[in-house]
Write a protein that holds these residues in place. Structure first.
Motif, short mmCIF file in Angstrom:
data_model
loop_
_atom_site.label_atom_id
_atom_site.label_comp_id
_atom_site.label_asym_id
_atom_site.label_seq_id
_atom_site.Cartn_x
_atom_site.Cartn_y
_atom_site.Cartn_z
N LEU A 145 0.84 -1.20 0.00
CA LEU A 145 0.00 0.00 0.00
C LEU A 145 0.87 1.25 0.00
N GLY A 146 1.88 1.26 0.89
CA GLY A 146 2.79 2.40 0.94
C GLY A 146 3.47 2.61 -0.39
N GLY A 147 3.90 1.51 -1.00
CA GLY A 147 4.55 1.60 -2.30
C GLY A 147 3.62 2.17 -3.36
N ILE A 148 2.36 1.76 -3.30
CA ILE A 148 1.38 2.28 -4.27
C ILE A 148 1.24 3.80 -4.12
N PHE A 149 1.15 4.25 -2.86
CA PHE A 149 1.05 5.70 -2.61
C PHE A 149 2.19 6.43 -3.32
N LEU A 155 1.92 15.10 0.39
CA LEU A 155 1.23 14.56 1.56
C LEU A 155 0.94 13.07 1.38
N LEU A 156 0.41 12.73 0.20
CA LEU A 156 0.05 11.33 -0.04
C LEU A 156 1.28 10.44 -0.12
N ALA A 157 2.30 10.90 -0.83
CA ALA A 157 3.49 10.07 -1.00
C ALA A 157 4.18 9.83 0.35
N THR A 158 4.28 10.88 1.17
CA THR A 158 4.95 10.68 2.46
C THR A 158 4.09 9.82 3.38
N TRP A 159 2.78 9.86 3.16
CA TRP A 159 1.94 8.94 3.94
C TRP A 159 2.30 7.50 3.57
N GLY A 160 2.49 7.28 2.27
CA GLY A 160 2.91 5.96 1.82
C GLY A 160 4.21 5.56 2.49
N VAL A 161 5.16 6.50 2.53
CA VAL A 161 6.44 6.22 3.18
C VAL A 161 6.21 5.85 4.64
N SER A 162 5.28 6.56 5.29
CA SER A 162 5.04 6.29 6.71
C SER A 162 4.52 4.87 6.90
N LEU A 163 3.66 4.41 5.98
CA LEU A 163 3.16 3.03 6.09
C LEU A 163 4.31 2.04 5.97
N ILE A 164 5.20 2.32 5.02
CA ILE A 164 6.32 1.40 4.81
C ILE A 164 7.21 1.37 6.05
#
Lengths: 375, 241, 543
Positions: free
Chosen positions: A334-338, C346-355
């Motif tokens: 999911l993070g990668g998709i973002f 905002l969205l991309a860094t949110w993705g980074v935060s999930l990772i």
């Protein structure tokens, strides 16, 4: 040569819109049929119903973000409020079949030693009232919130952050037992709705078909708004808010209209979601959920409505699949998709598709403007 | 009676007086150039007239209305059009839609939601005027810089304003375009009152109109360009001596 | 021989007295105690009460274990010889008998051979009182402190003589003070006390000024109108001072919360405020700082336990580096492609935060990790009516130190100068030879490093789990939005204002509603000043 159209009006349903509606109809007919023949397991029907609710939610957010440029990081809140409104009705429907067999109070209230039903639960024993509230409460919250935010011209990331704080605050509040919404556990153990047993496969199929209708309805409403002159104003606000003001449009009013409409559609999605998954709890308010909605829209292609629905189904299905197979991997994916979508596919799947088609028209020596007219 | 009257208007930002006792009047149909060095208060003056910024004191009256109590949309509805220095058009709309949105019509949410008005004739007129007939269905984003300027002017005309505020229209234009713009503005004057804020003295000369010189938030001199240019004070602060 | 032994004991006793100050415990011979104890066998409640009272009046601390056991219901008497014993359950449905005074083991018996000496609540209270007086003279300071407090709470006029006697010998000022308080409290509980003494007792309670003193004054039962009036005045005075201390406590807790918010938000003030980048992974950088602290402590525990108190000093620079490096990777890998597109960032860094979250979960596991407090961070001290914990105090100081460090970097270093130059006019800065890409990376890295430092501090007061960052991100953004983006002083003012506001609201509304109210307040505030508390005003920012 381009022949000027007499009226610059787009049709309510273009090819893509028709395709979308036909696919929805195919789901509404095909899924029950496949289920009856045994080709599709029972649980898949509810799962598809759930995805359809997400699709409607994504369409609602796309209207707001894709067309008006307002990135709400709190749309999960409207969805959850709609879900809670329906959940409250389903709780009241349980009646004296609960663990404590109290005809007036839901189990969790008996457990908390409450003596009588709080005022905000009044009326939820009536289905029509709950249905109205599932739209009205999210709409009211959006109205009050938007009225303050838009009037003070809070825009861009500031607004996004505040919407996130809104859903965060609601999550904290709903986690409390004293709020009277079942606290941590939320509302669950539903029995039936309008006399139909929620455990029976027929009811589940009915709810799934209802969800396809809701998606179609939501899509048509949004599409009607988008192709109207108001839709052009809304896109204008996204592109240049100050020019819109200096043209004499009260930007706040338009934003408020879109925000409230979008919140109500999200509430509708939530109201259909609760009976199909059998539970609604404060986790639905979590900021992470709301941001996930945004990625549905982003991956499908914002400002396309249909794309938002596709994105929602794609991601939700991927989530079901991956969390089952490799639970550890899901957040990585999911993070990668973002990251991937925002950097490499800013227009999403449908946007990429459109560019490809435009390219094809060009190579055939045709004017892509002609296609645009129909879109 | 004057169309626009500013009387003793003041406005300060953090103690800095951007506008300081500014008074002047514009007659209906008049063409007026406002000049002044950087920080003279030109932009703030336009912000105040259009209701974007509230003055701290003084009165602003336009066509019988108190402009200190209105907002941008209100000023536009009363008949003030504003052109920015950098062309601002709706990039993802077609040229035609840009004009349709600007035409005089019901501006309310529900009015536009159910609008069925046919604008084709007026749009065709405007397209001819701004010479963009063949770009009608192109996105505004695909226009050249000059074409965007023209589109914006077309949008202002579509509003049919009583007063046009134009911010440095000649900026970034070729000599030929500049000349065409000056001609257009002179032609438009009469039907509309026009206030042009400008740096370029050559352009102001082409406009051939009354000039108001702003300095430190108030009027330093007013009159024909030649008279103003000869003014000692103006030479001192503006012409850089 | 016996005589020699006895004199040795006496000498040892004297020596002990010399070492410890005044004499402790009246010497009574063991026979008296045993005679009293024997009366418990078969006694009714009145009989037991009588024994308790006389044990208290003998005043020998040796009787304390007996009384404690009696209170706990562990005293029995043997049916065969009426011997009073203490019994404990042992495996095999047996009871093991002990001597109640010496604790010496006697024998294991079946339950039916002994009978319990039963006590009721009235008895328990008088036992507490008796215990209070007995232990007033214990050689152990902590015991005496406890006992004095006990006497103060029970306020039994019967303990007054014992208390007076103990007071004469008490050398420890703190204990003596509590004893005098206890004495005053007892006098105020005794309607027959001398009015002059009662008056000075009232004064003493007012001077004490805590809620207990207030309750004692409120419960004063007197016919003397002047005394009643004095008590009322005293209550009012105490209420005033309690209210003030209450405010002070709120402010302290608010400062403490504010310092945490400041630490979490200050890095954002740089990335969001200075660079205009919404870094949703900021919380995860804080989390990385906390896990760095955990890792450092694990290594120290395994290899050099003696260094444990130093762990934070090692962890802080490491956390800064680790988080900073991760930050630079995020900037170079993701954020730099998205400048000028804040919502996408905002969205991309949110993705980074999930990772990052999942990475930490995969490496360290999903559960809370234990991060220890070094000795200088544990415990608390009293300051007037305030209770101040050391870890909170250090975190406030740490937050301020980080703030000053950041101010210094921004205003006094080359990096700070270039940072400000790039923010104000990127093209111009590039033309002047500033490597804007490098400055962007360093700025982002600095903000991320500060987040890492925040993580070190948070590990001392909060659970270290993969969700740590999520719980602070919303609050930190609120601080930056409220304080005004781009202004470090705004972040400082914002953090402490919100922290204190939260703590002042909590008593009325509960923690959650306080948060909600603060949020509503911020939304209303942004109405008035859309760019925050310390924002620049005027045309400059509207361009």
């Amino acid at each position: 040569m381009l022949t000027p159209a007499p009226l610059n009006r787009k049709r309510l349903l273009n090819t893509r819109g028709w395709t979308f509606l036909i696919v929805l109809a195919a789901i509404a007919v095909g899924v029950p049929y496949l289920n009856a023949t045994g080709a599709l397991p029972d649980y898949a029907v509810s799962l598809i119903g759930k995805y359809l609710c997400f699709a409607l939610l994504a369409i609602a957010l796309d209207l707001l973000w894709g067309y008006c440029g307002i990135l709400s990081l709190g749309h999960g809140a409207f969805f959850a409020l709609g879900g809670y409104a329906m959940g409250m009705h389903l709780m009241r429907e349980i009646g004296d079949r609960g663990v404590y067999a109290n005809p007036d109070l839901p189990d969790f209230m008996v457990f908390l030693n409450w003596q009588e039903l709080p005022w905000f639960w009044w009326g939820f024993d009536l289905f029509w009232f709950a249905a109205v509230m599932a739209l009205f409460v999210p709409g009211l919250l959006a109205f009050v919130f938007g009225w303050f935010a838009f009037r003070s011209r809070v825009t861009g990331v500031y607004l996004s952050i505040i919407t996130q704080a809104m859903t965060y605050a609601l999550m904290l509040a709903f986690f409390r037992n004293e709020m009277g919404f079942g606290g941590n556990n939320g509302l669950t153990d539903f029995k039936d709705v309008l006399g139909f047993d929620l455990q029976s496969q027929d009811t589940r199929i009915g709810l799934m078909v209802l969800s396809t209708l809701a998606v179609a309805l939501g899509f048509l409403i949004c599409r009607a708004v988008v192709i109207s002159k108001a839709g052009k104003v809304i896109v204008g606000i996204r592109d240049s808010e100050s020019r819109m003001r200096f043209l004499g449009y009260r930007v706040e009013g338009y934003k408020l209209f879109v925000f409230v409409l979008s919140a109500m559609l999200a509430g509708l999605a939530g109201a259909l979601y609760t009976p199909q998954v059998g539970i609604i709890n404060p986790g639905e308010f979590s900021p992470a959920n709301s941001i996930e909605i945004v990625i549905w829209v982003a991956i499908g292609g914002r400002g396309t409505l249909v794309g938002a629905a596709i994105g929602a189904v794609l991601i939700a299905a991927a989530k079901t699949l991956l969390t089952g197979l490799y639970p550890e991997a899901w957040l990585f994916v999911l993070g990668g998709i973002f990251v991937f979508v925002t950097i490499f596919m800013p227009r999403g799947v449908l946007g990429a598709w459109d560019s490809m088609i435009d390219e094809m028209w060009h190579t055939r020596g045709m004017d892509p403007r002609e296609r645009r007219l129909a879109a | 009676m004057s169309l626009l009257t500013l009387d003793g208007v003041t406005r300060s930002f953090d103690g800095f007086k951007a506008i300081n006792g500014l008074s002047f009047a514009i007659e209906p149909g008049e063409l007026r150039a406002v000049i002044g060095p950087n920080g003279a208060g030109k932009t703030t003056m336009m912000d105040i007239v259009t209701g974007k910024t509230r003055p701290d004191g003084g009165s602003v009256r336009f066509d019988g209305h108190d402009m200190t109590k209105t907002d941008e949309a209100g000023s536009a509805r009363l008949g003030i059009g504003r052109k920015f220095q950098k062309p601002t058009v709706f990039e993802t709309h077609t040229v035609e839609d840009n004009l349709v949105l600007s035409l005089k019509d019901d501006r309310s949410v529900f009015g536009t939601l159910f609008s069925k008005t046919d604008h084709a004739a007026r749009v065709a007129d405007l397209l001819a005027l701004i010479r963009l007939e063949d770009r009608r269905l192109d996105f505004a984003a695909d226009l050249s810089h000059g074409q965007k300027q023209w589109l914006e002017i077309g949008m202002l005309l579509a509003q049919d304003p009583k007063l046009l505020l134009v911010d440095e229209p000649a900026a970034g234009m070729t000599d030929e375009e500049t000349e065409r713009t000056a001609t257009l503005l002179r032609d438009l004057a009469g039907d509309h009152a026009i206030v042009v804020v400008e740096h370029d003295m050559e352009f102001v000369r082409q406009l051939d109109c009354k000039v108001t010189v702003l300095h430190q938030g108030s009027v330093l001199a007013e009159g024909a360009l030649d008279a103003v240019s000869a003014n000692e004070k103006v030479i001192e602060v503006y012409l850089g001596r | 021989m016996v005589r020699v032994f006895r004199s040795l004991v006496i000498i040892a006793g004297l020596f002990q007295m010399m070492m410890l100050g005044p004499s402790y415990g009246q010497t009574s011979d063991e026979g008296t105690l045993r005679a009293e104890m024997a009366r418990l066998a078969g006694a009714d409640f009145d009989g037991i009460a009588d024994v308790v009272t006389s044990l208290a009046s003998i005043g020998d601390p040796e009787a304390a274990p007996l009384l404690r056991a009696l209170r706990g219901g562990d005293i029995y008497w043997r049916k065969s010889d009426r011997l009073v014993v203490r019994a404990e359950k042992i495996p095999g449905r047996l009871l093991r008998l002990f001597d109640p005074l010496t604790g010496e083991t006697l024998e294991d018996v079946k339950k039916r051979t002994i009978k319990k000496v039963k006590v009721n609540n009235t008895l328990r209270r008088s036992i507490d009182t008796a215990l209070g007086t007995l232990t007033l003279r214990s050689p152990d300071r902590a015991t005496r402190l406890d006992a004095a407090g006990q006497v103060f709470r029970n306020r039994d006029p019967a303990t007054l003589p014992a208390l007076d006697a103990a007071l004469v010998d008490e050398a420890d000022a703190q204990i003596a003070g509590i004893m005098r308080d206890a004495r005053a409290a007892i006098l105020l509980n005794d309607a027959t006390a001398d009015p002059a003494e009662t008056r000075s007792a009232i004064e003493r309670m007012v001077a004490r000024g805590d809620p207990a003193a207030r309750n004692i004054l409120a419960g004063l039962d007197t016919r003397d109108p002047t005394l009643a009036a004095a008590a009322q005045d005293g209550i009012a005075a105490i209420d005033r001072s309690l209210r003030l201390w209450g405010y002070a406590q709120n402010i302290w807790q608010g400062l403490s919360l504010g310092s945490v918010l400041l630490l979490a938000a200050i890095g954002l003030a740089i990335t969001f405020g200075v660079m205009g980048v919404i870094n949703m992974a900021h919380g995860e950088l804080v989390m990385i700082g906390a896990y760095t602290t955990f890792a450092v402590q694990e290594v120290i525990r395994a290899s050099a336990p003696g260094l444990f108190d130093m762990s934070l000093f090692i962890a802080a620079p490491l956390a800064f580096l680790v988080a900073g490096l991760v930050g630079i990777c995020i900037e170079r890998g993701v954020v730099r492609f998205l400048y000028g597109r804040p919502l996408e960032t905002l969205l991309a860094t949110w993705g980074v935060s999930l990772i990052l979250q999942q990475a930490v979960r995969s490496i360290f596991g999903p559960n809370n990790r234990e991060v220890g407090n070094p000795s200088f961070m544990s415990g608390a001290f009293e300051l007037g009516g305030l209770t101040i914990t050391w870890n909170r105090l250090w975190i406030i100081l740490f937050a301020l130190a980080v703030f000053v460090f950041l101010l210094f970097v921004m205003k006094r270093t080359m990096l700070g100068l270039q940072m400000r130059a790039v923010t104000q006019n990127r093209a111009m800065a590039a033309n002047m030879g500033i490597r804007t890409g490098w400055v962007d990376a360093m700025t982002f890295g600095l903000g991320a490093g500060i987040a890492g430092l925040a993580g070190v501090a948070l590990s001392q007061i909060d659970n270290v789990s993969p969700n740590l960052g999520q719980s602070y991100i919303v609050d930190s953004f609120m601080v930056v939005v409220f304080g005004g983006a781009g202004n470090l002083w705004g972040a400082l003012a914002g953090a402490f204002t919100l922290g204190i506001a939260n703590k002042f609201l909590e008593p009325f509304s509960g923690a959650v509603l306080a948060k909600v109210l603060v949020l509503i307040f911020i939304i209303l505030f942004i109405q008035k000043r859309p760019r925050g508390l310390f924002a620049l005003k005027g045309r400059a920012v509207e361009g």
